[in-house]
Design a protein around this motif. Structure first.
Motif, PDB file in Angstrom:
ATOM      1  N   GLY A   1       7.473  18.213 -12.316  1.00 18.88           N
ATOM      2  CA  GLY A   1       8.144  19.365 -11.724  1.00 18.88           C
ATOM      3  C   GLY A   1       9.386  19.739 -12.507  1.00 18.88           C
ATOM      4  O   GLY A   1       9.581  19.306 -13.648  1.00 18.88           O
ATOM      5  N   ALA A   2      10.230  20.528 -11.892  1.00 16.19           N
ATOM      6  CA  ALA A   2      11.442  20.976 -12.562  1.00 16.19           C
ATOM      7  C   ALA A   2      12.470  19.856 -12.665  1.00 16.19           C
ATOM      8  O   ALA A   2      13.303  19.845 -13.571  1.00 16.19           O
ATOM      9  N   LEU A   3      12.409  18.889 -11.738  1.00 17.48           N
ATOM     10  CA  LEU A   3      13.374  17.790 -11.745  1.00 17.48           C
ATOM     11  C   LEU A   3      13.025  16.758 -12.814  1.00 17.48           C
ATOM     12  O   LEU A   3      11.858  16.504 -13.098  1.00 17.48           O
ATOM     13  N   ASP A   4      14.057  16.166 -13.394  1.00 15.85           N
ATOM     14  CA  ASP A   4      13.878  15.059 -14.320  1.00 15.85           C
ATOM     15  C   ASP A   4      15.018  14.080 -14.062  1.00 15.85           C
ATOM     16  O   ASP A   4      16.031  14.080 -14.767  1.00 15.85           O
ATOM     17  N   LEU A   5      14.871  13.244 -13.038  1.00 23.90           N
ATOM     18  CA  LEU A   5      15.966  12.372 -12.614  1.00 23.90           C
ATOM     19  C   LEU A   5      16.289  11.309 -13.654  1.00 23.90           C
ATOM     20  O   LEU A   5      17.454  10.990 -13.880  1.00 23.90           O
ATOM     21  N   ARG A   6      15.271  10.762 -14.281  1.00 24.32           N
ATOM     22  CA  ARG A   6      15.542   9.779 -15.326  1.00 24.32           C
ATOM     23  C   ARG A   6      16.249  10.447 -16.504  1.00 24.32           C
ATOM     24  O   ARG A   6      17.182   9.877 -17.081  1.00 24.32           O
ATOM     25  N   GLY A   7      15.840  11.653 -16.821  1.00 25.16           N
ATOM     26  CA  GLY A   7      16.497  12.405 -17.886  1.00 25.16           C
ATOM     27  C   GLY A   7      17.951  12.707 -17.559  1.00 25.16           C
ATOM     28  O   GLY A   7      18.817  12.686 -18.444  1.00 25.16           O
ATOM     29  N   GLU A   8      18.243  12.988 -16.289  1.00 23.49           N
ATOM     30  CA  GLU A   8      19.626  13.236 -15.874  1.00 23.49           C
ATOM     31  C   GLU A   8      20.486  11.988 -16.080  1.00 23.49           C
ATOM     32  O   GLU A   8      21.645  12.076 -16.500  1.00 23.49           O
ATOM     33  N   TRP A   9      19.935  10.822 -15.769  1.00 15.96           N
ATOM     34  CA  TRP A   9      20.666   9.575 -15.959  1.00 15.96           C
ATOM     35  C   TRP A   9      20.917   9.326 -17.453  1.00 15.96           C
ATOM     36  O   TRP A   9      22.022   8.969 -17.860  1.00 15.96           O
ATOM     37  N   PHE A  10      19.889   9.546 -18.273  1.00 15.06           N
ATOM     38  CA  PHE A  10      20.053   9.350 -19.711  1.00 15.06           C
ATOM     39  C   PHE A  10      21.128  10.291 -20.261  1.00 15.06           C
ATOM     40  O   PHE A  10      21.931   9.904 -21.103  1.00 15.06           O
TER      41      PHE A  10
END
Length: 219
Positions: free
Chosen positions: A117-126
């Protein structure tokens, strides 16, 4: 009253869905079981969510709100970038360990869900790691020879590993486990001056490796 009841029902369904997704995975989780666990009819579930995919997307979005709030809550005024990085890592681990919605939503978002989807929570943490290490470098907090990209990749890999291992053993997401990692990593990352100002949430004072040896020799 009707609106409050609708909000409460929706929250119960989100939590029940998170528990089902965590226990059975997205594919095997059944809407009938989710509605039954929430204490509502399947018809009531469909009033709030069109299908299982919509329910999973809502669990992901709710997890994003929880985790972002946890990250913001530890942003202390005046704290340097490395201190904020350790604080955010502890806050996120705490939510993943204790909040089933945060945990299930994160897992769904990281590949266990029906589709990207539009969210990328792991990417936000990185990206958070990269941003804080860039700030640390700009403020001369990183030890000589530390490459920001290499440091960011190592921290991202290690903390992602804690989350994966924590799926079967929550102790991996405990403050003690994460503090152990930072006690090993920070003396390699930070200058002596930056290290002296750092502390872990459990209250330990950071020491450089040669300081530990000196203390051992004295004993």
């Amino acid at each position: 009253m009707k609106q409050e009841r609708a909000v409460r029902t929706r929250q119960l369904l989100i939590r029940s869905a998170a528990e089902a997704f965590e226990r059975h995975g997205f594919i095997r989780a059944r809407l009938a079981d989710i509605s039954s666990s929430a204490g509502v009819t399947t018809g009531a579930l469909h009033f709030h969510f069109a299908n299982k995919e919509a329910l999973a997307s809502t669990v992901e979005a709710t997890a994003a709100v929880i985790l972002r709030h946890a990250a913001r809550s530890v942003q202390q005024p005046g704290a340097n970038a490395l201190q904020r990085l350790t604080g955010v890592s502890h806050a996120l681990a705490d939510r993943l360990r204790h909040d089933v919605v945060a945990r299930a939503g994160f897992r769904l978002n990281c590949g266990d869900g029906p589709h990207p989807g539009a969210l990328d929570l792991r990417g936000e943490w990185f990206e958070c790691i990269r941003r804080l290490l860039t700030e640390a470098g700009d403020h001369h907090l990183l030890a000589e020879g530390v490459a920001r990209q290499d440091a960011a990749a190592s921290i991202a890999a290690a903390t992602t590993g804690f989350e994966v291992l924590g799926r079967t053993d929550p102790a991996w997401l405990s403050p003690a486990s994460l503090s152990c990692f930072w006690r090993l990593a920070l003396p390699r990352l930070a200058t002596a001056e930056a290290l002296a100002a750092l502390g872990l949430p459990a209250g330990e004072t950071m020491r450089r490796p040669h300081d530990v040896k000196i203390l051992e020799n004295k004993n």
